[in-house]
Design a protein around this motif. Structure first.
Motif, mmCIF file in Angstrom:
data_model
loop_
_atom_site.group_PDB
_atom_site.id
_atom_site.type_symbol
_atom_site.label_atom_id
_atom_site.label_comp_id
_atom_site.label_asym_id
_atom_site.label_seq_id
_atom_site.Cartn_x
_atom_site.Cartn_y
_atom_site.Cartn_z
ATOM 1 N N GLN A 7 24.143 46.051 30.978
ATOM 2 C CA GLN A 7 23.186 44.961 30.390
ATOM 3 C C GLN A 7 23.005 44.210 31.461
ATOM 4 O OE1 GLN A 7 24.246 43.852 26.576
ATOM 5 N NE2 GLN A 7 22.706 42.486 26.458
ATOM 6 N N ASP A 8 21.700 43.772 31.824
ATOM 7 C CA ASP A 8 21.473 42.952 32.934
ATOM 8 C C ASP A 8 22.428 42.944 34.043
ATOM 9 O OD1 ASP A 8 19.612 41.027 33.944
ATOM 10 O OD2 ASP A 8 20.248 39.536 32.490
ATOM 11 N N VAL A 9 22.930 43.876 34.792
ATOM 12 C CA VAL A 9 23.873 43.976 35.686
ATOM 13 C C VAL A 9 23.349 43.507 37.076
ATOM 14 C CG1 VAL A 9 25.446 45.485 36.917
ATOM 15 C CG2 VAL A 9 25.706 45.237 34.446
ATOM 16 N N THR A 10 24.111 42.689 37.689
ATOM 17 C CA THR A 10 23.527 42.273 38.953
ATOM 18 C C THR A 10 24.850 42.543 40.036
ATOM 19 O OG1 THR A 10 21.795 41.085 38.489
ATOM 20 C CG2 THR A 10 22.727 40.491 40.684
ATOM 21 N N LYS A 11 24.567 43.103 41.175
ATOM 22 C CA LYS A 11 25.690 42.946 42.304
ATOM 23 C C LYS A 11 25.279 42.441 43.418
ATOM 24 C CE LYS A 11 29.593 43.949 44.446
ATOM 25 N NZ LYS A 11 30.716 43.169 43.844
ATOM 26 N N ARG A 12 25.982 41.324 44.013
ATOM 27 C CA ARG A 12 25.892 40.777 45.159
ATOM 28 C C ARG A 12 27.010 40.899 45.950
ATOM 29 N NH1 ARG A 12 23.000 37.024 42.023
ATOM 30 N NH2 ARG A 12 24.983 36.401 41.182
ATOM 31 N N TYR A 13 26.871 41.681 46.964
ATOM 32 C CA TYR A 13 28.145 41.704 47.970
ATOM 33 C C TYR A 13 28.504 40.242 48.766
ATOM 34 C CZ TYR A 13 28.294 46.758 47.319
ATOM 35 O OH TYR A 13 28.453 47.816 46.844
ATOM 36 N N ASP A 14 29.483 40.260 49.154
ATOM 37 C CA ASP A 14 29.767 39.014 49.889
ATOM 38 C C ASP A 14 29.163 38.491 50.912
ATOM 39 O OD1 ASP A 14 32.363 39.105 48.444
ATOM 40 O OD2 ASP A 14 33.570 39.614 49.705
ATOM 41 N N ASP A 15 28.331 39.501 51.672
ATOM 42 C CA ASP A 15 27.496 38.965 52.730
ATOM 43 C C ASP A 15 26.058 38.750 52.224
ATOM 44 O OD1 ASP A 15 26.192 41.509 52.129
ATOM 45 O OD2 ASP A 15 26.571 42.386 54.016
ATOM 46 N N GLY A 16 25.961 38.564 50.802
ATOM 47 C CA GLY A 16 24.694 38.036 50.157
ATOM 48 C C GLY A 16 23.664 39.478 49.696
ATOM 49 N N THR A 17 24.113 40.447 50.328
ATOM 50 C CA THR A 17 23.311 41.816 49.908
ATOM 51 C C THR A 17 23.209 41.828 48.575
ATOM 52 O OG1 THR A 17 23.836 42.979 51.946
ATOM 53 C CG2 THR A 17 22.829 44.269 50.041
ATOM 54 N N GLU A 18 21.852 41.773 47.861
ATOM 55 C CA GLU A 18 21.804 42.076 46.295
ATOM 56 C C GLU A 18 21.417 43.539 46.032
ATOM 57 O OE1 GLU A 18 20.404 39.101 43.603
ATOM 58 O OE2 GLU A 18 18.998 40.571 42.758
ATOM 59 N N ALA A 19 22.696 44.438 45.972
ATOM 60 C CA ALA A 19 22.526 45.733 45.900
ATOM 61 C C ALA A 19 21.925 46.438 44.606
ATOM 62 C CB ALA A 19 23.863 46.580 46.021
ATOM 63 N N VAL A 20 22.058 45.446 43.347
ATOM 64 C CA VAL A 20 21.865 46.109 42.022
ATOM 65 C C VAL A 20 21.112 44.800 41.511
ATOM 66 C CG1 VAL A 20 22.479 46.631 39.928
ATOM 67 C CG2 VAL A 20 23.392 47.960 42.011
ATOM 68 N N SER A 21 19.894 44.861 40.925
ATOM 69 C CA SER A 21 19.464 43.400 40.046
ATOM 70 C C SER A 21 19.097 43.794 38.769
ATOM 71 C CB SER A 21 18.053 43.267 41.003
ATOM 72 O OG SER A 21 18.304 43.365 42.251
ATOM 73 N N GLY A 22 19.723 42.975 37.827
ATOM 74 C CA GLY A 22 19.436 43.158 36.422
ATOM 75 C C GLY A 22 19.193 44.233 35.888
ATOM 76 N N LEU A 23 19.986 45.067 36.133
ATOM 77 C CA LEU A 23 19.924 46.594 35.854
ATOM 78 C C LEU A 23 20.378 46.743 34.433
ATOM 79 C CD1 LEU A 23 19.984 49.775 37.845
ATOM 80 C CD2 LEU A 23 21.786 49.660 36.179
ATOM 81 N N ASP A 24 19.563 47.591 33.669
ATOM 82 C CA ASP A 24 20.020 47.965 32.192
ATOM 83 C C ASP A 24 20.017 49.433 32.091
ATOM 84 O OD1 ASP A 24 19.726 45.419 30.724
ATOM 85 O OD2 ASP A 24 17.809 45.401 30.857
ATOM 86 N N LEU A 25 20.984 49.970 31.462
ATOM 87 C CA LEU A 25 21.353 51.476 31.574
ATOM 88 C C LEU A 25 22.119 51.906 30.388
ATOM 89 C CD1 LEU A 25 20.761 54.391 32.822
ATOM 90 C CD2 LEU A 25 22.812 53.999 34.276
ATOM 91 N N GLU A 26 21.770 53.027 29.563
ATOM 92 C CA GLU A 26 22.719 53.488 28.659
ATOM 93 C C GLU A 26 22.979 54.778 28.791
ATOM 94 O OE1 GLU A 26 21.806 52.352 24.482
ATOM 95 O OE2 GLU A 26 23.154 54.027 23.802
ATOM 96 N N VAL A 27 24.058 55.056 29.037
ATOM 97 C CA VAL A 27 24.247 56.572 29.153
ATOM 98 C C VAL A 27 24.848 57.083 27.698
ATOM 99 C CG1 VAL A 27 25.645 58.333 30.599
ATOM 100 C CG2 VAL A 27 25.076 56.134 31.611
ATOM 101 N N ARG A 28 24.325 57.975 27.207
ATOM 102 C CA ARG A 28 24.788 58.509 25.893
ATOM 103 C C ARG A 28 25.851 59.229 25.943
ATOM 104 N NH1 ARG A 28 18.446 60.319 24.840
ATOM 105 N NH2 ARG A 28 17.424 58.084 24.858
ATOM 106 N N ASP A 29 26.543 59.355 24.852
ATOM 107 C CA ASP A 29 27.815 60.139 24.645
ATOM 108 C C ASP A 29 27.338 61.712 24.869
ATOM 109 O OD1 ASP A 29 30.196 61.117 23.718
ATOM 110 O OD2 ASP A 29 29.956 60.100 21.831
ATOM 111 N N GLY A 30 28.202 62.041 25.893
ATOM 112 C CA GLY A 30 28.059 63.679 26.374
ATOM 113 C C GLY A 30 26.714 64.068 27.059
#
Ligand code: ADP
Ligand code: ADP
Length: 226
Positions: A7-30
């Motif tokens: 839910q609203d997931v962001t990943k910034r690496y130490d060097d400042g690269t924003e690899a993932v920005s405000g990502l929403d995803l639901e993976v369903r059971d199975g």
């Protein structure tokens, strides 16, 4: 089996690269969910965050409803299958598949049962005493999956597991992966940059670009509105 929610997931690496920005995803059971997109769009980063190999900068990650942002990889019960197999060359197939269970102090008899059950599901029963060097690429790939299956994980994460195989073997393994998944039924997130693989394997396909998901739907629906 598990439901995985980002839910609203962001990943910034130490060097400042924003690899993932405000990502929403639901993976369903199975379900077998594919993340597809060009190199550098953030697919591996998403997988590594789910596995706990990479810290999330912002947002929430839930597995079966529990927030796991700060949980160590070994406490998430999620299995990652890598593209280079990462098998131990000096160990037999049986030892490779048993290793993680021995580390976890699972009783010997249960280890033997789980390894043999997985070997049957993967048609590896005849090869349990061989070493990786004596196996074909496809068989090695199945051992890598076997090592994950014996741990009865809540989910499988696969990062381009077929990318090192030649074209003919890829086609075979693609069918194989689909067969194993339908048999085992474990929630799977599968990363590829290959459109054909995405459209033939996925229950649903998430199309990523520049750190966000652009489209998420069944292959049939994506064909209709590309
Ligand atoms: P993909 O799996 O789609 O190829 P990645 O998740 O590997 O994409 O990478 C997404 C972006 O983040 C790329 O720009 C990549 O260079 C960058 N990146 C990945 N890992 C790191 C890291 N450890 N440090 C800095 N930048 C990284
Ligand atoms: P992928 O097959 O996912 O595209 P890469 O070749 O991009 O993988 O990345 C392989 C490794 O290098 C990963 O562990 C990733 O974290 C790291 N990496 C990728 N891009 C960068 C970067 N810009 N800076 C530092 N590490 C990076």
């Amino acid at each position: 089996m598990a439901t995985i929610e980002l839910q609203d997931v962001t990943k910034r690496y130490d060097d400042g690269t924003e690899a993932v920005s405000g990502l929403d995803l639901e993976v369903r059971d199975g379900e077998f969910l594919i993340l597809v997109g060009p190199s550098g769009c953030g697919k591996s980063t998403v997988l590594r965050m789910i596995a706990g190999l990479e810290q999330i900068s912002d947002g929430e990650l839930r597995i079966d409803g529990d927030r796991v942002n700060d949980r160590a990889p070994k406490d998430r019960n999620i299995a990652m299958v890598f593209q280079n197999y990462a098998l131990y060359p000096h160990m037999t197939v049986r030892q490779n598949m048993a290793f993680a269970l021995q580390q976890a102090k699972v009783p010997k008899r249960e280890i033997a049962e789980r390894v043999e059950e997985a070997a049957r599901a993967l048609d590896l029963d005849a090869h349990l005493e061989r070493k990786p060097a004596q196996l074909s690429g496809g068989q090695r790939q199945r051992v890598a999956m076997g090592r994950a299956i014996v741990r009865s994980p809540k989910a499988f994460l696969m990062d381009e597991p077929l990318s090192n195989l030649d074209a003919k073997l890829r086609v075979q393994m693609r069918a194989e992966v689909a067969r194993i998944q339908s048999r085992v039924g474990t929630t799977t997130v599968y990363v590829t940059h290959d459109q054909t693989e995405a459209m033939t394997l996925g229950d649903r396909v998430a199309v990523m670009r520049g750190g966000v998901i652009q489209q998420l739907d069944t292959p049939a629906a994506l064909y209709e509105r590309p």
